[in-house]
Design a protein around this motif. Structure first.
Motif, PDB file in Angstrom:
ATOM      1  N   SER A  77      30.890  49.912  11.276  1.00 22.42           N
ATOM      2  CA  SER A  77      30.718  48.478  12.572  1.00 22.42           C
ATOM      3  C   SER A  77      31.058  48.874  14.395  1.00 22.42           C
ATOM      4  O   SER A  77      30.099  48.373  15.034  1.00 22.42           O
ATOM      5  N   GLY A  81      27.894  48.723  16.399  1.00 20.78           N
ATOM      6  CA  GLY A  81      28.098  47.908  17.743  1.00 20.78           C
ATOM      7  C   GLY A  81      27.399  48.958  19.202  1.00 20.78           C
ATOM      8  O   GLY A  81      27.263  48.161  20.328  1.00 20.78           O
ATOM      9  N   ARG A  85      21.688  45.783  19.389  1.00 21.93           N
ATOM     10  CA  ARG A  85      22.594  44.681  19.070  1.00 21.93           C
ATOM     11  C   ARG A  85      21.373  43.450  18.659  1.00 21.93           C
ATOM     12  O   ARG A  85      20.174  43.941  19.247  1.00 21.93           O
TER      13      ARG A  85
END
Length: 163
Positions: A77, A81, A85
């Motif tokens: 995760s 990021g 996006r």
């Protein structure tokens, strides 16, 4: 492949679909410390000596403690990021993992980074589900330490919130 500008910004589901097959990354390097490993052990109650006891780990082939595989997996995760996006959707969520492998260990004190390949998109009702395959490497190592085929849910704006 040359390093690309990160994160890659997709302007909606159609842009994600158009990127099928594209590689994203690599991310910047991330150092994994013994403190990171010990914190993960406290949270998960996984105190295996090969992760947490340097004296025991010194006798193993790596000569040092190694990072929990699931700690490395949990960083997906974080790396996501850094890699991409998606704009123009209500939510981006973890939908699942189809395949996960740990081909090589991560010695504590190593630096790791990730790359990802965007897969195809399938609709599950209103939810768009895209496959993203990650590979995580250890700096200076010949083998990857993690390969994961993940599923990312893209909730369109205005979609029903009851699932």
């Amino acid at each position: 492949m040359a390093e690309s500008a990160l994160p890659r910004v997709f302007s909606g589901v159609d842009a994600v679909t158009a990127a099928c097959g594209e590689e994203l990354g690599p991310t910047p390097w991330l150092l994994i410390s013994q403190d990171d490993v010990d914190t993960f052990a406290r949270v998960t109650q996984d105190w295996q000596p090969l992760h947490c006891d340097p004296a025991v780990a010194a006798l193993l082939p790596w000569g040092t403690t190694i990072v929990h595989g699931y700690l490395t997996m949990s960083l997906l995760s974080f790396f996501a990021g850094q890699l991409y996006r998606v704009e123009g959707v209500a939510h981006v969520l973890n939908y699942g993992i189809d395949k996960l492998r740990f081909p090589a260990p991560v010695p504590v004190g190593s630096r790791i980074r990730a790359r990802a390949v965007v897969g195809s998109l399938a609709m599950k009702g209103e939810l768009g589900v895209v496959g993203v395959t990650y590979s995580i490497e250890v700096e200076g190592a010949a083998k990857l330490c993690l390969v994961a085929e993940t599923l990312v849910g893209l909730v369109p704006v205005g979609a029903s919130e009851s699932r």
